[in-house]
Design a protein around this motif. Sequence first.
Motif, mmCIF file in Angstrom:
data_model
loop_
_atom_site.group_PDB
_atom_site.id
_atom_site.type_symbol
_atom_site.label_atom_id
_atom_site.label_comp_id
_atom_site.label_asym_id
_atom_site.label_seq_id
_atom_site.Cartn_x
_atom_site.Cartn_y
_atom_site.Cartn_z
ATOM 1 N N MET A 1 -21.150 0.315 -7.228
ATOM 2 C CA MET A 1 -21.710 1.080 -8.324
ATOM 3 C C MET A 1 -20.956 2.406 -8.449
ATOM 4 S SD MET A 1 -25.608 2.292 -8.661
ATOM 5 C CE MET A 1 -26.260 2.727 -10.214
ATOM 6 N N ALA A 2 -20.539 2.732 -9.646
ATOM 7 C CA ALA A 2 -19.775 3.957 -9.894
ATOM 8 C C ALA A 2 -20.659 5.190 -9.727
ATOM 9 C CB ALA A 2 -19.201 3.930 -11.301
ATOM 10 N N ILE A 24 -14.810 10.935 -10.207
ATOM 11 C CA ILE A 24 -15.296 9.671 -10.783
ATOM 12 C C ILE A 24 -14.136 8.709 -11.004
ATOM 13 C CG2 ILE A 24 -16.334 8.651 -12.848
ATOM 14 C CD1 ILE A 24 -18.165 11.180 -12.948
ATOM 15 N N ALA A 25 -12.989 9.233 -11.428
ATOM 16 C CA ALA A 25 -11.817 8.395 -11.715
ATOM 17 C C ALA A 25 -11.259 7.707 -10.464
ATOM 18 C CB ALA A 25 -10.720 9.222 -12.383
ATOM 19 N N THR A 26 -11.587 8.193 -9.273
ATOM 20 C CA THR A 26 -11.098 7.538 -8.059
ATOM 21 C C THR A 26 -11.711 6.163 -7.862
ATOM 22 O OG1 THR A 26 -12.798 8.449 -6.586
ATOM 23 C CG2 THR A 26 -10.757 9.749 -6.878
ATOM 24 N N GLY A 27 -12.856 5.930 -8.485
ATOM 25 C CA GLY A 27 -13.549 4.666 -8.302
ATOM 26 C C GLY A 27 -14.321 4.598 -6.999
ATOM 27 N N ALA A 28 -14.453 5.726 -6.328
ATOM 28 C CA ALA A 28 -15.151 5.778 -5.045
ATOM 29 C C ALA A 28 -16.658 5.626 -5.254
ATOM 30 C CB ALA A 28 -14.855 7.103 -4.347
ATOM 31 N N SER A 29 -17.320 5.221 -4.198
ATOM 32 C CA SER A 29 -18.774 5.081 -4.230
ATOM 33 C C SER A 29 -19.433 6.378 -3.771
ATOM 34 C CB SER A 29 -19.211 3.941 -3.303
ATOM 35 O OG SER A 29 -18.957 4.303 -1.948
ATOM 36 N N ALA A 59 -10.086 9.403 1.677
ATOM 37 C CA ALA A 59 -8.946 10.317 1.801
ATOM 38 C C ALA A 59 -8.607 10.953 0.454
ATOM 39 C CB ALA A 59 -7.741 9.582 2.366
ATOM 40 N N ALA A 60 -8.660 10.172 -0.627
ATOM 41 C CA ALA A 60 -8.390 10.709 -1.962
ATOM 42 C C ALA A 60 -9.437 11.751 -2.343
ATOM 43 C CB ALA A 60 -8.355 9.585 -2.993
#
Length: 76
Positions: A1-2, A24-29, A59-60
């Motif tokens: 889920m974003a 948000i653009a990283t696609g991380a949770s 890390a990002a």
Amino acid sequence: MAITRGDVVAVLGSVDDALVAEIIATGASLSELREAFAWLNSEEALMNEGRPLPGTHVAALIDLIEPQEDEDDFGL
């Protein structure tokens, strides 16, 4: 889920919209964002627990949310 803007603010506090968009653009949770925040605020404690080093998303996120040092701070 974003993750959402609300999620980012809940973890990091007040941040600018550009940073929120980058996160948000990283696609991380949300759990990855929380982990990145934990690494930044207690890296030594996490390493002492034997936790593995951060994964790609974490890390990002660390790179994005880590306070940047100005060159002026070094008298350059």
